[in-house]
Design a protein around this motif. Structure first.
Motif, PDB file in Angstrom:
ATOM      1  N   MET A  65      -4.646  18.137   2.304  1.00 33.27           N
ATOM      2  CA  MET A  65      -5.488  17.086   2.876  1.00 33.27           C
ATOM      3  C   MET A  65      -5.271  15.737   2.196  1.00 33.27           C
ATOM      4  O   MET A  65      -5.369  14.691   2.838  1.00 33.27           O
ATOM      5  N   VAL A  66      -4.936  15.729   0.879  1.00 35.56           N
ATOM      6  CA  VAL A  66      -4.897  14.459   0.138  1.00 35.56           C
ATOM      7  C   VAL A  66      -3.492  13.918  -0.080  1.00 35.56           C
ATOM      8  O   VAL A  66      -3.344  12.731  -0.403  1.00 35.56           O
ATOM      9  N   THR A  67      -2.451  14.740   0.060  1.00 36.08           N
ATOM     10  CA  THR A  67      -1.099  14.261  -0.259  1.00 36.08           C
ATOM     11  C   THR A  67      -0.702  13.092   0.625  1.00 36.08           C
ATOM     12  O   THR A  67      -0.237  12.046   0.130  1.00 36.08           O
ATOM     13  N   LEU A  68      -0.862  13.238   1.928  1.00 30.43           N
ATOM     14  CA  LEU A  68      -0.511  12.142   2.829  1.00 30.43           C
ATOM     15  C   LEU A  68      -1.392  10.913   2.609  1.00 30.43           C
ATOM     16  O   LEU A  68      -0.874   9.785   2.574  1.00 30.43           O
ATOM     17  N   PRO A  69      -2.717  11.074   2.433  1.00 27.39           N
ATOM     18  CA  PRO A  69      -3.531   9.888   2.115  1.00 27.39           C
ATOM     19  C   PRO A  69      -3.117   9.166   0.841  1.00 27.39           C
ATOM     20  O   PRO A  69      -3.249   7.938   0.759  1.00 27.39           O
ATOM     21  N   THR A  70      -2.622   9.895  -0.165  1.00 25.42           N
ATOM     22  CA  THR A  70      -2.159   9.194  -1.373  1.00 25.42           C
ATOM     23  C   THR A  70      -0.929   8.342  -1.062  1.00 25.42           C
ATOM     24  O   THR A  70      -0.728   7.282  -1.663  1.00 25.42           O
ATOM     25  N   MET A  71      -0.107   8.803  -0.120  1.00 26.43           N
ATOM     26  CA  MET A  71       1.020   7.974   0.303  1.00 26.43           C
ATOM     27  C   MET A  71       0.519   6.717   1.005  1.00 26.43           C
ATOM     28  O   MET A  71       1.029   5.613   0.763  1.00 26.43           O
ATOM     29  N   TRP A  72      -0.483   6.880   1.866  1.00 24.83           N
ATOM     30  CA  TRP A  72      -1.053   5.720   2.546  1.00 24.83           C
ATOM     31  C   TRP A  72      -1.768   4.803   1.563  1.00 24.83           C
ATOM     32  O   TRP A  72      -1.820   3.581   1.774  1.00 24.83           O
ATOM     33  N   LEU A  73      -2.316   5.399   0.491  1.00 22.50           N
ATOM     34  CA  LEU A  73      -2.895   4.569  -0.563  1.00 22.50           C
ATOM     35  C   LEU A  73      -1.814   3.680  -1.183  1.00 22.50           C
ATOM     36  O   LEU A  73      -2.039   2.491  -1.439  1.00 22.50           O
ATOM     37  N   GLY A  74      -0.633   4.265  -1.406  1.00 22.13           N
ATOM     38  CA  GLY A  74       0.482   3.478  -1.909  1.00 22.13           C
ATOM     39  C   GLY A  74       0.907   2.407  -0.922  1.00 22.13           C
ATOM     40  O   GLY A  74       1.204   1.273  -1.312  1.00 22.13           O
ATOM     41  N   VAL A  75       0.926   2.758   0.378  1.00 24.20           N
ATOM     42  CA  VAL A  75       1.287   1.776   1.406  1.00 24.20           C
ATOM     43  C   VAL A  75       0.302   0.618   1.408  1.00 24.20           C
ATOM     44  O   VAL A  75       0.694  -0.560   1.466  1.00 24.20           O
ATOM     45  N   ALA A  76      -1.001   0.936   1.333  1.00 23.34           N
ATOM     46  CA  ALA A  76      -2.023  -0.115   1.353  1.00 23.34           C
ATOM     47  C   ALA A  76      -1.906  -1.017   0.133  1.00 23.34           C
ATOM     48  O   ALA A  76      -1.994  -2.250   0.234  1.00 23.34           O
ATOM     49  N   SER A  77      -1.700  -0.402  -1.040  1.00 21.71           N
ATOM     50  CA  SER A  77      -1.578  -1.191  -2.261  1.00 21.71           C
ATOM     51  C   SER A  77      -0.339  -2.070  -2.227  1.00 21.71           C
ATOM     52  O   SER A  77      -0.377  -3.243  -2.622  1.00 21.71           O
ATOM     53  N   LEU A  78       0.779  -1.517  -1.735  1.00 24.01           N
ATOM     54  CA  LEU A  78       2.008  -2.302  -1.640  1.00 24.01           C
ATOM     55  C   LEU A  78       1.851  -3.433  -0.620  1.00 24.01           C
ATOM     56  O   LEU A  78       2.349  -4.552  -0.836  1.00 24.01           O
ATOM     57  N   THR A  79       1.170  -3.150   0.473  1.00 25.90           N
ATOM     58  CA  THR A  79       0.940  -4.198   1.471  1.00 25.90           C
ATOM     59  C   THR A  79       0.154  -5.357   0.867  1.00 25.90           C
ATOM     60  O   THR A  79       0.451  -6.532   1.126  1.00 25.90           O
ATOM     61  N   TRP A  80      -0.850  -5.030   0.066  1.00 25.48           N
ATOM     62  CA  TRP A  80      -1.619  -6.077  -0.605  1.00 25.48           C
ATOM     63  C   TRP A  80      -0.725  -6.910  -1.525  1.00 25.48           C
ATOM     64  O   TRP A  80      -0.837  -8.138  -1.580  1.00 25.48           O
ATOM     65  N   GLU A  81       0.158  -6.230  -2.263  1.00 28.10           N
ATOM     66  CA  GLU A  81       1.074  -6.956  -3.145  1.00 28.10           C
ATOM     67  C   GLU A  81       2.010  -7.861  -2.342  1.00 28.10           C
ATOM     68  O   GLU A  81       2.301  -8.992  -2.756  1.00 28.10           O
ATOM     69  N   LEU A  82       2.476  -7.379  -1.193  1.00 25.90           N
ATOM     70  CA  LEU A  82       3.362  -8.188  -0.358  1.00 25.90           C
ATOM     71  C   LEU A  82       2.632  -9.411   0.197  1.00 25.90           C
ATOM     72  O   LEU A  82       3.175 -10.524   0.217  1.00 25.90           O
ATOM     73  N   LEU A  83       1.382  -9.207   0.631  1.00 26.36           N
ATOM     74  CA  LEU A  83       0.601 -10.335   1.147  1.00 26.36           C
ATOM     75  C   LEU A  83       0.303 -11.343   0.043  1.00 26.36           C
ATOM     76  O   LEU A  83       0.331 -12.563   0.273  1.00 26.36           O
ATOM     77  N   THR A  84       0.016 -10.840  -1.149  1.00 23.90           N
ATOM     78  CA  THR A  84      -0.229 -11.736  -2.283  1.00 23.90           C
ATOM     79  C   THR A  84       1.016 -12.551  -2.607  1.00 23.90           C
ATOM     80  O   THR A  84       0.943 -13.762  -2.868  1.00 23.90           O
ATOM     81  N   ALA A  85       2.177 -11.873  -2.594  1.00 25.64           N
ATOM     82  CA  ALA A  85       3.434 -12.582  -2.856  1.00 25.64           C
ATOM     83  C   ALA A  85       3.694 -13.626  -1.772  1.00 25.64           C
ATOM     84  O   ALA A  85       4.167 -14.739  -2.066  1.00 25.64           O
ATOM     85  N   LEU A  86       3.383 -13.285  -0.514  1.00 31.66           N
ATOM     86  CA  LEU A  86       3.577 -14.241   0.577  1.00 31.66           C
ATOM     87  C   LEU A  86       2.657 -15.449   0.415  1.00 31.66           C
ATOM     88  O   LEU A  86       3.064 -16.600   0.650  1.00 31.66           O
ATOM     89  N   TRP A  87       1.413 -15.207   0.002  1.00 31.82           N
ATOM     90  CA  TRP A  87       0.478 -16.308  -0.221  1.00 31.82           C
ATOM     91  C   TRP A  87       0.972 -17.199  -1.361  1.00 31.82           C
ATOM     92  O   TRP A  87       0.884 -18.431  -1.262  1.00 31.82           O
TER      93      TRP A  87
END
Length: 694
Positions: free
Chosen positions: A363-385
């Motif tokens: 149940m949690v393995t795939l959500p942890t991957m999405w957690l990584g995706v969400a965190s990386l997306t935030w880093e990408l948006l921060t870098a873009l800003w």
């Protein structure tokens, strides 16, 4: 948001230090392990097969292909790479100007080159972890050093390039994969010691190379051992998701929990540079504000916070308290913690089943991957800003190019890493995007991303198995051949040798887990001892005079398997107790048909003669002089690292399933590939799980 310039510099320094330790430790052992008279000569691994130069380099990526053009054989080339790596790493550790992308590229390429010919002695999990970390350090390191930066009012560093935080985020993701997988595999292995919370009652005694503190930790009360296992599961499974928490204090709490764990492991076990490297990875959880010497409390008193900031601070506190409460409740509930006030102990037991844990993991393995995706997306948006804040069209264009390159590299490496990470849960691995599998398969041999999972099962439940070599001149009177570091003499205290790794001593631990036929290199070791090869003898005893057969090689060599236990308190002058179990390797001599048959069976009879070393080559002469340094370093390690007494002195290797199950605790978890049933063993870490709390 607080900046990460100071943590990045700390990370780069730490990686340089670990590379220095790794290269220096390897350098002292090359003649005995990989030389022409070594156990597994490196020249056997590099034999041209008529392929093009670049195809050959891509399939077996090692700079050692170029050793002959320098007038060196493969082992000499390996020595040169190790020396170069040690010096460059030392320079990067001490000089900020040398913490450059190209320096870390050379360090990574040199260590990858060594691993290509290192065979079983270089296929540990920390070797793979160092390669993956070294590649990330290459991306984190700047192309050019910037001038001094002033501190911005918001806490970020003025002048920071927009892309700088992206590769450093991958370090945090690597730390998460390492710790989470290490905790999960202990339970997915169904090992009764982990499920019964009794693993640490065996670990300190049966790990590969205990320290003196291991003896004391072993004799702690059983209830404390069980509570320590609970703490291990908490730190390795429950805490890692907090690495991506939006609340800074939660990330710092996760940082200190990991540091505590690694420090305790260093004290109670000799895991060379592995725990030091893990500590280096934890720098990704820090920020400039936490590392800066001056406090900002005075500034906050002068400027009252606005109501939105006050509300945000209150919500952060509520989230933090809720997280701690959930961790405490989950620990008490799932491990049945109860205080026994009469006996002054804490009782603990596992209250969930294997099926329940498997369902939870699914149940949690795939959500942890999405957690990584969400965190990386935030880093990408921060870098873009941050890129939008760059002034000047030329600077903006350069920043856009850099952001595009490093952003693409970060996303690609994250995608690649999802494949080995998904090994923790088979059904999730099967549902992963096929493009990720193809991308991972294309670069798998470069070890840019690896699977981790330490100590799947605990061995030595009935006593640690130990192989003891013996030599004789007449076949009747036998003398034990003692190693410098591994247990042998029951009166000798365990050594303290971090960050050095005696790789032969480690492999002797693995050899004891099964029959000698599962460790083919052991037959070569016996042969070299019968031949009296000094480079191999120095792996056992740096001071050759302490070797019992230094005047004349033994006529016969054999090996016995013993069971070892720590001595009990009050047994004066003894650290160990032992009991003979069986013969491990039969008595053999040079020319013995059995020995010759084993050498042929394992392909250890080298039909091609060793190349004559070029004495005219300047590099060869320098390396010959360096051999004197090797001897001095070896003698220093042997005489100074013991406590209390002076020293007395595969990439993928196939095993049958039973030994693979045992060895998987130290090598990376085996992964079935293709349609066959053979298990491929990848480099993993040492002994029992270093993730233990005494």
């Amino acid at each position: 948001m607080a900046g990460s310039r100071l943590p990045r510099q700390l990370f780069l320094q730490g990686v340089a230090a670990v590379f220095m330790f790794a290269f220096a430790s390897l350098y002292t052992q090359i003649p005995g392990l990989y030389g022409a008279e070594g156990i597994l000569p490196a020249r056997r691994m590099l034999r041209p097969q008529g392929k093009g130069r670049w195809q050959q380099l891509w399939e077996t990526p090692t700079l050692l292909w170029e050793a002959p053009t320098l007038g060196l054989d493969t082992a000499q080339g390996l020595e040169l790479l190790s020396l170069l790596g040690t010096l460059l790493a030392l320079g990067a550790l001490l000089l900020r100007r040398l913490r450059h992308l190209l320096i870390y590229l050379v360090l990574w390429a040199a260590y990858l080159s060594a691993c290509q010919v290192g065979q079983v002695f270089l296929y540990f999990q920390w070797d793979s972890l160092l390669l993956e970390t070294g590649f990330l350090a290459m991306l984190v390191a700047p192309l050019r050093q910037h001038p001094h930066y002033k501190q911005a009012p918001q806490g970020a560093l003025a002048g920071a390039l927009p892309h700088e935080g992206l590769p450093f985020w991958l370090v945090r993701w690597l730390l998460f994969r390492l710790m989470f997988a290490s905790g999960v595999v202990k339970l997915t292995s169904r090992c009764p010691a982990w499920w019964g919370l009794t693993a640490l009652t065996y670990h300190y005694e049966t790990q590969c190379l205990p320290t003196p503190a291991s003896w004391f930790a072993h004799h702690l009360p059983v209830w404390l051992h069980k509570l320590s296992v609970v703490a291990t599961f908490l730190i390795e499974i429950a805490v890692p998701p907090l690495f991506f928490a939006p609340v800074r204090r939660l990330r710092l709490a996760a940082f200190y929990s990991q540091v505590l764990l690694q420090v305790l492991i260093i004290i109670t076990g000799n895991y060379n540079f592995f725990n030091l490297l893990t500590l280096v990875l934890t720098t990704a959880l820090l920020d400039d504000e936490h590392l800066a010497a001056k406090s900002r409390n005075s500034q906050r008193r002068k400027t009252p916070a606005s109501w939105p900031k006050a509300l945000l601070a209150m919500l952060s506190w509520l989230l933090e308290l809720t997280t701690y409460a959930l961790l405490a409740y989950g620990t008490v509930h799932y491990f049945g913690l109860e205080i026994d006030w009469e006996k002054h102990t804490v009782r603990s037991r596992t209250t969930f089943t294997f099926h329940q844990f498997s369902q939870w993991l699914k149940m949690v393995t795939l959500p942890t991957m999405w957690l990584g995706v969400a965190s990386l997306t935030w880093e990408l948006l921060t870098a873009l800003w941050r890129w939008t804040q760059v002034r000047g069209w030329l600077q903006k264009l350069c920043a856009a190019v850099q952001l595009s390159i490093f952003g693409t590299a970060t996303v690609a490496l994250f995608t690649i890493s999802l494949v080995p990470y998904s090994y923790v849960e088979p059904s999730t691995h099967g549902r992963l995007w096929t493009g990720a599998h193809r991308l991972f398969g294309a670069v798998e041999h470069l070890q840019l991303a690896n699977s981790y999972g330490l100590f799947r099962r605990m061995t030595g439940l009935g006593g640690r198995p130990e192989v003891v070599l013996e030599g004789s001149y007449d076949g009747h009177h036998w003398t034990e051949i003692e190693f410098m570091y591994k247990p042998g003499n029951v009166s000798r205290p365990p050594p303290l040798i971090v960050p050095h790794q005696p790789r032969l001593d480690w492999q002797m631990w693995f050899a004891a887990l099964g029959p000698h036929t599962h460790s083919p290199w052991f037959t070569s070791l016996v042969l070299r001892l019968l031949q009296g090869k000094e480079p191999v003898i120095r792996l056992l005893q740096n001071d050759v005079a302490q070797y019992p057969f230094h005047k004349q090689p033994p006529t016969y060599v054999r090996a016995q398997r013993y069971k070892y236990w720590f001595s009990q308190p009050g047994e004066q002058g003894r650290w160990w107790r032992r009991q003979w179990v069986e013969e491990f390797f039969p008595p053999v001599s040079l020319g013995d048909p059995l020995l010759d048959a084993l050498l042929r069976q394992f392909g250890l009879q080298d039909k091609s003669p060793a190349r004559t070393r070029s004495s005219s080559s300047t590099l060869a002469q320098v390396l010959h002089w360096g051999g004197e340094v090797q001897v001095c370093l070896q003698e220093g390690l042997g005489s100074c690292q013991h406590t209390g007494y002076p020293s007395p002195r595969q990439r993928q290797q196939r095993f049958s399933d039973p030994p693979a199950e045992k060895v998987a605790m130290f090598y990376q978890p085996h992964v079935l590939r293709g349609s066959g049933s053979s298990a491929h063993l990848w480099p993993c870490a040492a002994g029992h799980d270093p993730a233990t709390v005494p």
